[in-house]
Design a protein around this motif. Structure first.
Motif, short mmCIF file in Angstrom:
data_model
loop_
_atom_site.label_atom_id
_atom_site.label_comp_id
_atom_site.label_asym_id
_atom_site.label_seq_id
_atom_site.Cartn_x
_atom_site.Cartn_y
_atom_site.Cartn_z
N THR A 351 33.23 -20.75 44.56
CA THR A 351 34.61 -20.59 44.11
C THR A 351 34.93 -19.19 43.60
O THR A 351 36.08 -18.76 43.63
CB THR A 351 34.93 -21.60 43.00
N LYS A 352 33.91 -18.44 43.11
CA LYS A 352 34.17 -17.16 42.47
C LYS A 352 33.45 -15.98 43.11
O LYS A 352 33.97 -14.86 43.14
CB LYS A 352 33.77 -17.19 40.99
N TYR A 353 32.22 -16.20 43.59
CA TYR A 353 31.36 -15.07 43.93
C TYR A 353 30.96 -15.03 45.40
O TYR A 353 30.13 -14.20 45.79
CB TYR A 353 30.08 -15.13 43.07
N ASN A 354 31.52 -15.88 46.22
CA ASN A 354 31.15 -15.92 47.64
C ASN A 354 31.40 -14.56 48.29
O ASN A 354 32.41 -13.91 48.04
CB ASN A 354 31.99 -17.00 48.34
N TRP A 355 30.46 -14.13 49.16
CA TRP A 355 30.61 -12.82 49.80
C TRP A 355 31.86 -12.73 50.66
O TRP A 355 32.42 -11.65 50.84
CB TRP A 355 29.37 -12.49 50.63
N LYS A 356 32.35 -13.85 51.18
CA LYS A 356 33.59 -13.80 51.96
C LYS A 356 34.74 -13.27 51.11
O LYS A 356 35.60 -12.53 51.60
CB LYS A 356 33.92 -15.20 52.49
N ILE A 357 34.75 -13.64 49.84
CA ILE A 357 35.78 -13.15 48.92
C ILE A 357 35.60 -11.65 48.72
O ILE A 357 36.55 -10.86 48.76
CB ILE A 357 35.71 -13.89 47.57
N MET A 358 34.34 -11.23 48.49
CA MET A 358 34.06 -9.81 48.26
C MET A 358 34.31 -8.98 49.52
O MET A 358 34.84 -7.86 49.46
CB MET A 358 32.60 -9.63 47.82
N GLU A 359 33.96 -9.54 50.66
CA GLU A 359 34.15 -8.86 51.94
C GLU A 359 35.63 -8.58 52.19
O GLU A 359 36.01 -7.49 52.64
CB GLU A 359 33.57 -9.71 53.07
N GLU A 360 36.48 -9.55 51.88
CA GLU A 360 37.91 -9.37 52.07
C GLU A 360 38.45 -8.26 51.16
O GLU A 360 39.33 -7.49 51.56
CB GLU A 360 38.66 -10.68 51.82
N ARG A 361 37.91 -8.15 49.95
CA ARG A 361 38.33 -7.06 49.06
C ARG A 361 37.95 -5.70 49.66
O ARG A 361 38.73 -4.75 49.61
CB ARG A 361 37.67 -7.22 47.69
N LEU A 362 36.73 -5.63 50.21
CA LEU A 362 36.28 -4.38 50.82
C LEU A 362 37.15 -4.02 52.02
O LEU A 362 37.58 -2.87 52.17
CB LEU A 362 34.82 -4.52 51.25
N LEU A 363 37.42 -4.98 52.88
CA LEU A 363 38.22 -4.72 54.08
C LEU A 363 39.65 -4.34 53.73
O LEU A 363 40.27 -3.52 54.42
CB LEU A 363 38.20 -5.93 55.01
#
Length: 391
Positions: A351-363
């Motif tokens: 819910t908070k730390y999944n790399w998909k969430i982080m990846e979208e921030r990077l992109l």
């Protein structure tokens, strides 16, 4: 035409989990990615390496661990600057202060955007006398104002780098890509032992001795340690001395995840007296959460705050052998507690730390920095001092 990205790291990237994840994410999104790395330690590090989706170019110049590396930085900086000036690229992605000054100079000369990705705050990473530490910290904080985007790995870092009131700084956690479902079978226990695992840098400010000593009286506890750094020689000796402790050497990241899935407990015992450790947001914490495993961490760190908030592990005082022993005994004798802590960590990861969430921030950062969009006026990056929203 794809955006040409150069990612710069003063490490061999052999492995380097965060920079590799970011390089893969950008490459998968269609960017032309090259990694410029410093092959300063390690064995058999290739000068040039082609990986899935990106390439690595390494500066082959050996340098020591610790504060002495400062005397070798000018050689690396000269190489980095010349390479960046001679080669064509659209965006430079600078990891930490030991790559930032040459990257910033090259970006300003070429009028290209620069991303400053702060893995560790350099003034608190290298032991320095007080006045030199303050000068370096001040210089770093001043120069980062000239970056187009600043990234930190944890909200606690905002205070450390002096940007707690700057909403333009992006937070991208050290979360792993979700590999749990594809490797569920690896969780099956093989020998009935309680397995404890660590993979990472073997530095002087991390406590391995307390855990090994605390486990000495347990015949059903097995410790596996992988990585590189200052304590390699010591780990090799301990592996020969203790029947239940094994030093695996440096291992590939997919093996790290396999070992994490097979373990019962992870640990990240960082010395909180070291400023960088108080703010550390290491891969090990999120790998444990992703794999649904409890983790043992040191009190007085940002990790401890996350572990307490998510109820996904246990917190012990740094260097306290009795506390570590009690924690191991508690978890070893209570499989239901291990499961509950692991499930809590997995839920928080999803819910908070999944790399998909982080990846979208990077992109999203790179969409905003895209040269074609900037030239066309389609997207405008907010100024660091006036931005109101954080991704």
């Amino acid at each position: 035409m794809s955006t040409r990205v150069v990612m710069v790291r003063a490490h061999p990237v052999d492995p380097d989990v965060r920079i590799e994840k970011e390089a893969k994410a950008l490459s998968k999104a269609g960017h032309d990615v090259r990694v410029l790395a410093w092959g300063r330690y390690g064995k058999n590090t290739l000068r040039d390496e082609h990986r899935s989706g990106y390439t690595i170019r390494r500066f082959q110049f050996r340098a020591p661990w610790g504060a002495w590396v400062i005397f070798f930085l000018p050689f690396w900086w000269i190489f980095e600057l010349i390479w960046l000036l001679r080669n064509q690229w659209d965006i430079v992605h600078s990891a930490d202060f030991d790559t930032f000054i040459p990257a910033l100079i090259a970006a300003k000369i070429k009028n290209k955007p620069i991303v400053y990705d702060i893995f560790d705050f350099y003034a608190d990473q290298v032991p320095l006398p007080g006045i030199f530490r303050r000068l370096m910290a001040g210089l770093d904080r001043y120069l980062m104002c000239f970056a187009d985007v600043v990234i930190v790995v944890d909200p606690s870092r905002l205070k450390q780098v002096g940007r707690e009131h700057d909403a333009s700084t992006i937070i991208i956690y050290n979360s792993p890509s979700d590999g749990l479902k594809a490797n569920m079978s690896l969780q099956e226990k093989e020998d009935g032992l309680f397995k404890i695992f660590y993979a990472g840098v073997l530095s002087q400010d991390r406590d391995f001795k307390s855990l090994i000593d605390a486990s000495a009286d347990f015949d059903d506890v097995k410790i596996e340690i992988a990585g590189y750094g200052y304590y390699v020689g010591e780990m090799e000796k301990l592996g020969k001395k203790h029947a239940r402790m094994t030093y695996l050497g440096p291992i590939m990241y997919d093996i790290v995840i396999e070992k994490t899935l097979q373990a019962d407990l992870l640990f990240a015992l960082y010395d909180p007296r070291v400023p960088n450790n108080r703010y550390a947001s290491p891969n090990k914490l999120f790998e444990a959460m992703m794999c649904g495993k409890p983790i043992l961490v040191s009190d007085g760190t940002a990790m401890a705050e996350i572990v307490r908030e998510e109820d996904c592990g246990l917190v012990v005082p740094y260097g306290d052998v009795d506390a570590v022993k009690h924690a191991i005994l508690t978890l070893k004798n209570d499989p239901a507690l291990c499961r509950r802590l692991g499930e809590n960590g997995r839920r928080a990861y999803e819910t908070k730390y999944n790399w998909k969430i982080m990846e979208e921030r990077l992109l999203e950062i790179y969409r905003r920095l895209d040269p074609d969009q900037r030239q066309a006026g389609a997207t405008t990056l907010p100024e660091p001092h006036t931005a109101r929203h954080r991704l």
